[in-house]
Design an enzyme around this catalytic site. Structure first.
Site, PDB file in Angstrom:
ATOM      1  N   ASP A  12      55.673   8.561   4.619  1.00 36.79           N
ATOM      2  CA  ASP A  12      56.065   8.435   6.027  1.00 36.79           C
ATOM      3  C   ASP A  12      56.918   7.179   6.152  1.00 36.79           C
ATOM      4  OD1 ASP A  12      56.186   8.768   8.835  1.00 36.79           O
ATOM      5  OD2 ASP A  12      54.441   7.480   9.139  1.00 36.79           O
ATOM      6  N   SER A  13      57.582   7.056   7.287  1.00 37.89           N
ATOM      7  CA  SER A  13      58.345   5.839   7.559  1.00 37.89           C
ATOM      8  C   SER A  13      57.414   4.639   7.671  1.00 37.89           C
ATOM      9  CB  SER A  13      59.084   5.994   8.885  1.00 37.89           C
ATOM     10  OG  SER A  13      58.138   6.145   9.931  1.00 37.89           O
ATOM     11  N   CYS A  75      55.921  13.031   8.207  1.00 36.24           N
ATOM     12  CA  CYS A  75      56.776  12.410   9.218  1.00 36.24           C
ATOM     13  C   CYS A  75      57.607  13.514   9.856  1.00 36.24           C
ATOM     14  CB  CYS A  75      57.676  11.385   8.524  1.00 36.24           C
ATOM     15  SG  CYS A  75      58.908  10.632   9.580  1.00 36.24           S
ATOM     16  N   GLU A 153      53.527  -0.181  14.243  1.00 36.10           N
ATOM     17  CA  GLU A 153      53.790  -0.856  12.963  1.00 36.10           C
ATOM     18  C   GLU A 153      53.519  -2.361  13.056  1.00 36.10           C
ATOM     19  OE1 GLU A 153      54.811   0.337   9.844  1.00 36.10           O
ATOM     20  OE2 GLU A 153      54.340   2.312  10.653  1.00 36.10           O
ATOM     21  N   CYS A 185      54.863  13.129  16.530  1.00 33.85           N
ATOM     22  CA  CYS A 185      55.094  12.014  15.616  1.00 33.85           C
ATOM     23  C   CYS A 185      53.745  11.658  15.014  1.00 33.85           C
ATOM     24  CB  CYS A 185      55.666  10.826  16.390  1.00 33.85           C
ATOM     25  SG  CYS A 185      55.761   9.299  15.437  1.00 33.85           S
ATOM     26  N   HIS A 187      52.547   9.010  13.976  1.00 35.32           N
ATOM     27  CA  HIS A 187      51.957   7.743  14.421  1.00 35.32           C
ATOM     28  C   HIS A 187      51.110   7.936  15.683  1.00 35.32           C
ATOM     29  CE1 HIS A 187      54.932   5.838  11.783  1.00 35.32           C
ATOM     30  NE2 HIS A 187      54.400   4.657  12.032  1.00 35.32           N
TER      31      HIS A 187
HETATM   32  N1  DGL Z   1      55.709   9.063  11.782  1.00 35.51           N
HETATM   33  C1  DGL Z   1      57.108   9.335  12.047  1.00 35.51           C
HETATM   34  C2  DGL Z   1      57.236  10.702  12.683  1.00 35.51           C
HETATM   35  O1  DGL Z   1      56.332  11.521  12.567  1.00 35.51           O
HETATM   36  C3  DGL Z   1      57.668   8.170  12.807  1.00 35.51           C
HETATM   37  C4  DGL Z   1      59.132   8.165  12.875  1.00 35.51           C
HETATM   38  C5  DGL Z   1      59.763   6.832  13.003  1.00 35.51           C
HETATM   39  O2  DGL Z   1      59.633   6.050  12.081  1.00 35.51           O
HETATM   40  O3  DGL Z   1      60.439   6.616  14.016  1.00 35.51           O
HETATM   41  O4  DGL Z   1      58.229  11.048  13.267  1.00 35.51           O
END
Ligand code: DGL
Length: 263
Positions: A12-13, A75, A153, A185, A187
């Site tokens: 993931d990011s 993600c 984050e 998302c 997160h």
């Molecule tokens: N967890 C990522 C998602 O599901 C976050 C994306 C981001 O880093 O903006 O989209």
């Protein structure tokens, strides 16, 4: 040759994809996992499609070098922008995650569903394609959750800033008669307690975490790649920024090793 004992790779990011990691390790407790959190480059949601593709390639190649037998793109932003290219470039099965607007459209009684996701997801061709398959009578209230991933984050889930942003994004949905809210998302599941305080209990929150875990199991079965041992799986985490926040979110008291990366 892929061995059944090789790990499931998840990226993931940032730390949001751990919401998917938790579902996968609960459903498949004997599997080994490697989780890659590219927190240094978060948020992906405000980046261009090409940047998201380049980062997804970098993450995929890291997990392939670690011998992952399957890769879960945990993600929505990376899935909706890059998964087609990843699937055509690499000889490993990929599991993606997309906002659950189809299940929400089947559940809604008001014919109005809300979705909170990143700009990268909501403007992607793949999301547009899925939205276009919905029954024409369904209204989808799309809202970009600008700033939410960056706050998570930074370890600011409980901050006033977070509460204010969520109120700003969710109140208009409540006022517009939304009865299903899709979390688009990975997160955002960490925000569910705050979201519930704002939207109350009449709006159902829908996310795709469990569905992704089930699909991972299904694809492993189909490829004869399930780990058949009866031992608990071993888990490794790699992160390139804010190790402490990842630690607090996965299991503050566990002895899972988190490796810092210069990546
Ligand atoms: N967890 C990522 C998602 O599901 C976050 C994306 C981001 O880093 O903006 O989209």
């Amino acid at each position: 040759m892929k061995s059944n004992n090789f790990p499931i790779g998840i990226f993931d990011s940032g730390i949001g994809g751990t919401s998917i990691w938790k579902e996968i390790t609960t459903l498949l407790p004997n599997e080994q996992t490697i989780y890659l959190s590219d927190s240094k480059n978060a948020p992906y949601g405000i980046k261009s499609k090409q940047e998201i593709i380049d980062l997804s390639i970098k993450n995929t190649e890291f997990l392939i070098r670690k011998n992952c037998k399957i890769i879960v793109v945990a993600c929505n932003t990376a899935t909706t922008n890059a998964i087609q290219l990843l699937r055509s470039n690499y000889n490993v099965p990929f599991i993606g995650i997309e906002p659950a607007i189809k299940p929400a459209a089947l559940k809604t009684k008001t014919n109005t569903i809300g979705i909170l996701a990143t700009k990268g997801t909501l403007t992607s061709d793949l999301f547009a394609k899925t939205s276009n398959t919905l029954h024409k009578g369904i209204t989808v209230k799309e809202t970009i959750g600008e700033g939410l991933v960056a706050l998570i984050e930074a370890g600011k889930i409980q901050s006033e800033e977070m509460h204010n942003l969520l109120k700003k994004y969710l109140k208009p949905m409540v006022n517009n008669g939304v009865d299903c809210l899709v979390l688009g998302c990975t997160h955002y599941p960490y925000l569910i307690p705050i979201i519930k305080d704002i939207i109350g209990d009449k709006i159902e929150i829908i996310d795709s975490g469990l569905a992704v875990a089930k699909q991972t199991k299904h694809i492993l079965e189909e490829n004869n790649l399930l780990n058949n041992t009866d031992k608990a799986g071993h888990h490794q985490f790699f992160i390139n920024k804010n190790k402490d926040i990842l630690c607090s979110i996965i299991a503050p008291n566990s002895n899972i090793k988190i490796n810092e990366l210069d990546f």
